[in-house]
Design an enzyme around this catalytic site. Sequence first.
Site, short mmCIF file in Angstrom:
data_model
loop_
_atom_site.label_atom_id
_atom_site.label_comp_id
_atom_site.label_asym_id
_atom_site.label_seq_id
_atom_site.Cartn_x
_atom_site.Cartn_y
_atom_site.Cartn_z
N ARG A 249 32.73 34.54 37.77
CA ARG A 249 31.67 35.41 37.31
C ARG A 249 30.91 35.93 38.53
O ARG A 249 30.73 35.20 39.52
CB ARG A 249 30.70 34.68 36.37
CG ARG A 249 31.25 34.46 34.96
CD ARG A 249 31.31 35.77 34.19
NE ARG A 249 31.66 35.60 32.78
CZ ARG A 249 32.90 35.68 32.32
NH1 ARG A 249 33.90 35.89 33.15
NH2 ARG A 249 33.13 35.54 31.02
N GLU A 278 27.73 44.79 36.32
CA GLU A 278 28.98 45.50 36.01
C GLU A 278 28.70 46.62 35.02
O GLU A 278 27.98 46.41 34.03
CB GLU A 278 30.01 44.52 35.45
CG GLU A 278 30.41 43.46 36.47
CD GLU A 278 31.56 42.57 36.01
OE1 GLU A 278 32.18 42.86 34.96
OE2 GLU A 278 31.85 41.59 36.71
N HIS A 297 37.09 44.22 37.23
CA HIS A 297 37.10 43.13 36.25
C HIS A 297 38.32 43.24 35.33
O HIS A 297 38.19 43.32 34.10
CB HIS A 297 35.81 43.10 35.43
CG HIS A 297 35.53 41.74 34.85
ND1 HIS A 297 34.27 41.32 34.52
CD2 HIS A 297 36.36 40.71 34.53
CE1 HIS A 297 34.31 40.10 34.02
NE2 HIS A 297 35.58 39.70 34.02
#
Length: 336
Positions: A249, A278, A297
């Site tokens: 993360r 993000e 991601h």
Amino acid sequence: MTQVLVTSRFPDYLIEKIRAVSMAIDVTYLDLSGKSWPEGRVMTAEVVYISDRRVIPPLELAPNLRWVQTHWAGIDQLAGEEIWHSDIQITTASGIHAPNMGQYVMAQILAWANRVPGWLAQQRRGQWPKQRWTKFVPDDLRGRTMGILGYGSIGREVARLAKAFGLTVLASKRDAREIRDNGYTLPGAGDPFGAMADRIYPAAAVRSMVAECDYIVITLPLTPATRALVDETLLREMKPEAFLVNVGRGAIVDESALIKALKKGWIAGAGLDVFETEPLPDKSPLWSMDNVILSPHVSGFTNYYDDRAIDLFNENLGRYLAGAPLLNLVDRPSGY
């Protein structure tokens, strides 16, 4: 008859695969992907499969709910929600991502070790550089040391692949005494018995571990204990030639400290798939840094994601019906 509600978007053959688990279940498919639970609608199911925390109904509308299976591995988005403070079982999709995420990590490391970003930069210029032998000499992985922060299913698959390249593997684990993997494991993947790691460190010894490593891989979950774990102090402990890969993360790394470390040469480079914010903000210095390899991601995704997720769910569904312990059961005090 056990009622099961699936709220994620799946093709018909996967819904039928769930129904085939037992004649004792009644499966309802309600596609709520990207939506919220319908206001005021009562859910009578005992079991619900979700891909979005917004589709968990308020508990007063779910009197029979006993178990929630998530479509993802990281559980931090549920911490603080109403269900987190209940006695309802929550299980995750941990383990299904191991092959593709292990492959991603090794792609980052191989790209860095073989100077691939430099190749591509020269290709765009349309010419080879002078002294190309010096500029593009690779870092031979054999004999190098990799440190893995978090030795769950993903970290164990990274270790398995790293050993094939001749890397020494060090790993940190919250409980270094428990080396077996008790979660869901795909056949042939990972390190079920903890045999791939040359040494396993307790979480308190992370600083001494990273000081030995040429490559450092973060596969930790985000919890209060891991938030900003990789801070300026830890980054200063790393080798100046170290390359950091984060697939855990974004908030596990203090991003401002990382940018400082990359600029000042405390570490050599970083491969990042996750970020504190993000999508990564347009003005982030990370976009233009030559010693950083970015991706949006995507390391956790694969064409086989849904099939693997349903195989795990079906395994757990069989266990639930038999009254056996569920795989990947969230331990709320630990945060994952």
